[in-house]
Design a protein around this motif. Structure first.
Motif, PDB file in Angstrom:
ATOM      1  N   LYS A 166       8.203   1.115   4.321  1.00 49.01           N
ATOM      2  CA  LYS A 166       7.829   2.525   4.260  1.00 49.01           C
ATOM      3  C   LYS A 166       6.983   2.830   3.023  1.00 49.01           C
ATOM      4  O   LYS A 166       5.948   3.509   3.103  1.00 49.01           O
ATOM      5  CB  LYS A 166       9.089   3.394   4.267  1.00 49.01           C
ATOM      6  CG  LYS A 166       8.795   4.890   4.246  1.00 49.01           C
ATOM      7  CD  LYS A 166      10.086   5.699   4.289  1.00 49.01           C
ATOM      8  CE  LYS A 166       9.785   7.195   4.255  1.00 49.01           C
ATOM      9  NZ  LYS A 166      11.046   7.998   4.294  1.00 49.01           N
ATOM     10  N   VAL A 167       7.402   2.296   1.872  1.00 50.43           N
ATOM     11  CA  VAL A 167       6.638   2.520   0.645  1.00 50.43           C
ATOM     12  C   VAL A 167       5.261   1.876   0.747  1.00 50.43           C
ATOM     13  O   VAL A 167       4.252   2.460   0.337  1.00 50.43           O
ATOM     14  CB  VAL A 167       7.403   1.972  -0.577  1.00 50.43           C
ATOM     15  CG1 VAL A 167       6.555   2.078  -1.829  1.00 50.43           C
ATOM     16  CG2 VAL A 167       8.711   2.734  -0.765  1.00 50.43           C
ATOM     17  N   ARG A 168       5.207   0.677   1.311  1.00 47.42           N
ATOM     18  CA  ARG A 168       3.923  -0.018   1.435  1.00 47.42           C
ATOM     19  C   ARG A 168       2.955   0.762   2.328  1.00 47.42           C
ATOM     20  O   ARG A 168       1.780   0.933   1.996  1.00 47.42           O
ATOM     21  CB  ARG A 168       4.142  -1.425   2.003  1.00 47.42           C
ATOM     22  CG  ARG A 168       2.865  -2.219   2.269  1.00 47.42           C
ATOM     23  CD  ARG A 168       1.997  -2.314   1.010  1.00 47.42           C
ATOM     24  NE  ARG A 168       0.915  -3.241   1.225  1.00 47.42           N
ATOM     25  CZ  ARG A 168       0.945  -4.521   0.865  1.00 47.42           C
ATOM     26  NH1 ARG A 168       2.030  -5.011   0.281  1.00 47.42           N
ATOM     27  NH2 ARG A 168      -0.081  -5.295   1.077  1.00 47.42           N
ATOM     28  N   VAL A 169       3.459   1.256   3.461  1.00 42.94           N
ATOM     29  CA  VAL A 169       2.597   1.964   4.407  1.00 42.94           C
ATOM     30  C   VAL A 169       2.144   3.324   3.857  1.00 42.94           C
ATOM     31  O   VAL A 169       0.973   3.693   3.992  1.00 42.94           O
ATOM     32  CB  VAL A 169       3.328   2.145   5.757  1.00 42.94           C
ATOM     33  CG1 VAL A 169       2.530   3.042   6.677  1.00 42.94           C
ATOM     34  CG2 VAL A 169       3.551   0.781   6.411  1.00 42.94           C
ATOM     35  N   LEU A 170       3.055   4.052   3.233  1.00 44.75           N
ATOM     36  CA  LEU A 170       2.735   5.403   2.771  1.00 44.75           C
ATOM     37  C   LEU A 170       1.949   5.415   1.463  1.00 44.75           C
ATOM     38  O   LEU A 170       1.023   6.206   1.290  1.00 44.75           O
ATOM     39  CB  LEU A 170       4.020   6.216   2.607  1.00 44.75           C
ATOM     40  CG  LEU A 170       4.805   6.506   3.896  1.00 44.75           C
ATOM     41  CD1 LEU A 170       6.046   7.327   3.592  1.00 44.75           C
ATOM     42  CD2 LEU A 170       3.928   7.225   4.913  1.00 44.75           C
ATOM     43  N   ARG A 171       2.312   4.537   0.524  1.00 44.47           N
ATOM     44  CA  ARG A 171       1.696   4.571  -0.803  1.00 44.47           C
ATOM     45  C   ARG A 171       0.694   3.443  -1.040  1.00 44.47           C
ATOM     46  O   ARG A 171      -0.072   3.480  -1.992  1.00 44.47           O
ATOM     47  CB  ARG A 171       2.777   4.525  -1.882  1.00 44.47           C
ATOM     48  CG  ARG A 171       3.822   5.629  -1.749  1.00 44.47           C
ATOM     49  CD  ARG A 171       4.687   5.703  -2.992  1.00 44.47           C
ATOM     50  NE  ARG A 171       5.753   6.692  -2.851  1.00 44.47           N
ATOM     51  CZ  ARG A 171       6.588   7.029  -3.834  1.00 44.47           C
ATOM     52  NH1 ARG A 171       6.468   6.455  -5.030  1.00 44.47           N
ATOM     53  NH2 ARG A 171       7.541   7.928  -3.631  1.00 44.47           N
ATOM     54  N   ARG A 172       0.763   2.420  -0.199  1.00 46.33           N
ATOM     55  CA  ARG A 172      -0.126   1.253  -0.330  1.00 46.33           C
ATOM     56  C   ARG A 172      -0.040   0.658  -1.729  1.00 46.33           C
ATOM     57  O   ARG A 172      -1.037   0.471  -2.436  1.00 46.33           O
ATOM     58  CB  ARG A 172      -1.559   1.634   0.044  1.00 46.33           C
ATOM     59  CG  ARG A 172      -1.705   1.866   1.532  1.00 46.33           C
ATOM     60  CD  ARG A 172      -3.114   2.209   1.931  1.00 46.33           C
ATOM     61  NE  ARG A 172      -3.465   3.584   1.613  1.00 46.33           N
ATOM     62  CZ  ARG A 172      -3.080   4.641   2.347  1.00 46.33           C
ATOM     63  NH1 ARG A 172      -2.328   4.443   3.407  1.00 46.33           N
ATOM     64  NH2 ARG A 172      -3.453   5.854   2.022  1.00 46.33           N
ATOM     65  N   TRP A 173       1.190   0.313  -2.108  1.00 47.73           N
ATOM     66  CA  TRP A 173       1.448  -0.328  -3.386  1.00 47.73           C
ATOM     67  C   TRP A 173       1.620  -1.824  -3.187  1.00 47.73           C
ATOM     68  O   TRP A 173       1.934  -2.301  -2.098  1.00 47.73           O
ATOM     69  CB  TRP A 173       2.716   0.240  -4.012  1.00 47.73           C
ATOM     70  CG  TRP A 173       2.556   1.604  -4.600  1.00 47.73           C
ATOM     71  CD1 TRP A 173       1.415   2.365  -4.642  1.00 47.73           C
ATOM     72  CD2 TRP A 173       3.579   2.381  -5.233  1.00 47.73           C
ATOM     73  NE1 TRP A 173       1.656   3.559  -5.267  1.00 47.73           N
ATOM     74  CE2 TRP A 173       2.977   3.609  -5.640  1.00 47.73           C
ATOM     75  CE3 TRP A 173       4.920   2.175  -5.497  1.00 47.73           C
ATOM     76  CZ2 TRP A 173       3.689   4.593  -6.303  1.00 47.73           C
ATOM     77  CZ3 TRP A 173       5.632   3.165  -6.159  1.00 47.73           C
ATOM     78  CH2 TRP A 173       5.023   4.364  -6.550  1.00 47.73           C
TER      79      TRP A 173
END
Length: 317
Positions: free
Chosen positions: A80-87
């Motif tokens: 979820k963090v990767r998809v939303l924030r692209r970190w």
């Protein structure tokens, strides 16, 4: 797939198992005949009794249970963090209190694209393209570069002395043209980025590509005023070359030359502490020749740009 030193293939396992199960051979004698341990002979015999011939195939070494695997709830949070924030893994790990290597394994397991393959603004996978032949499209761009003051800048004299010495040093403008298919580059260091300068540069760049037996069909530039001028338009029209411009605020459209700019800075402009601007400029032609003729390019399977330009003069020098 068996490793290179495996004593038994699937056919060998089947012969071993049949000798024991159907031929009545003892485990020890069968193991000696097929040059394996009795334990191995027992394993293939048992699989043959249970599964028959299909039991001789290789099985996955993945364990049936992985009690220390990252919990599903944590994996979902990572995704979820990767998809939303692209970190990247390090920032995600810091946010969630995990180890970066754990985050990296989860991202790899679910096949999420690398950040370098994504458009940071939209999250969409970048579609990379390459023209089919040299000259079909040439990318053109300008890189502004601060001049080195006489005696050297901060890398030579130190930050305080270099800052004082840099006063009124001025700027140079590196005009570059890169062929989309071959990545063959032509570049000049000029005094400004005015329309007359840009048009004159293209005339010389066009002559260079022509000397390499490359017929330029289209030129791609950004939306700068110099590339919207009558001088630029007439220069291309005289040579029957079509002009294409990138979408506003989308420099990645001109990615071939945009990617060359940081390479040029890292491997030439900032590669060593030059003592003067002239010293750096004197090193430029040699670097450019090395880039075109000798430096391996990752997009070309490690070969230099000239490998895609047949019959180029000086290609093997």
């Amino acid at each position: 797939m068996p490793h290179r030193n495996a004593p038994l293939t699937e056919t060998g396992r089947l012969r071993l198992a049949r000798c024991i199960v159907e031929g009545g051979l003892t485990l020890r004698l069968a193991a000696e005949r097929f040059q394996v341990s009795p334990t191995t002979a027992q394993r293939w015999a048992d699989r043959y009794r249970t599964l028959g011939e299909i039991g001789m195939a290789d099985r996955s070494s993945r364990p049936h249970h992985s009690p220390r695997r990252t919990p599903t709830r944590t994996e979902r949070r990572i995704i979820k963090v990767r998809v939303l924030r692209r970190w990247g893994p390090a920032r995600i790990a810091h946010l969630l209190g995990l180890v970066p290597s754990t985050v990296h394994r989860v991202l790899t397991r679910f096949g999420l694209a690398r950040l370098t393959h994504l458009d940071r603004a939209t999250g969409a996978v970048i579609r990379r393209y390459e023209r089919d032949r040299p000259g079909e499209l040439v990318h053109v761009d300008i890189k502004k570069l601060g001049n080195i003051p006489h005696g050297g800048g901060h890398k030579t004299l130190g930050r305080q002395a270099g800052r004082k010495n840099r006063a009124n040093a001025g700027y140079s403008y590196i005009h570059t043209a890169v062929d989309d298919h071959s990545r063959l580059a032509y570049s000049e260091i000029l005094a400004d980025e005015k329309k007359e300068t840009a048009a004159g540069f293209w005339q010389r760049a066009h002559a260079f590509f022509t000397s390499c037996e490359i017929t330029v069909e289209r030129v791609l530039t950004d939306n700068g005023a110099r590339y919207k001028s009558h001088a630029w338009r007439d220069t291309l029209a005289t040579a029957a070359i079509a002009h294409k411009r990138t979408r506003p605020y989308r420099p990645q459209t001109n990615g071939k030359v945009e990617r060359l700019n940081p390479t040029l800075l890292d491997e030439w402009a900032y590669a060593r502490p030059y003592r003067s601007e002239q010293e750096r400029r004197d090193a430029f032609p040699s670097w450019l020749h090395s880039y075109n003729h000798h430096r391996g390019h990752t997009a070309l399977a490690g070969k230099p740009p000239t490998s895609r330009v047949p019959n180029l003069t000086g290609q093997y020098t």
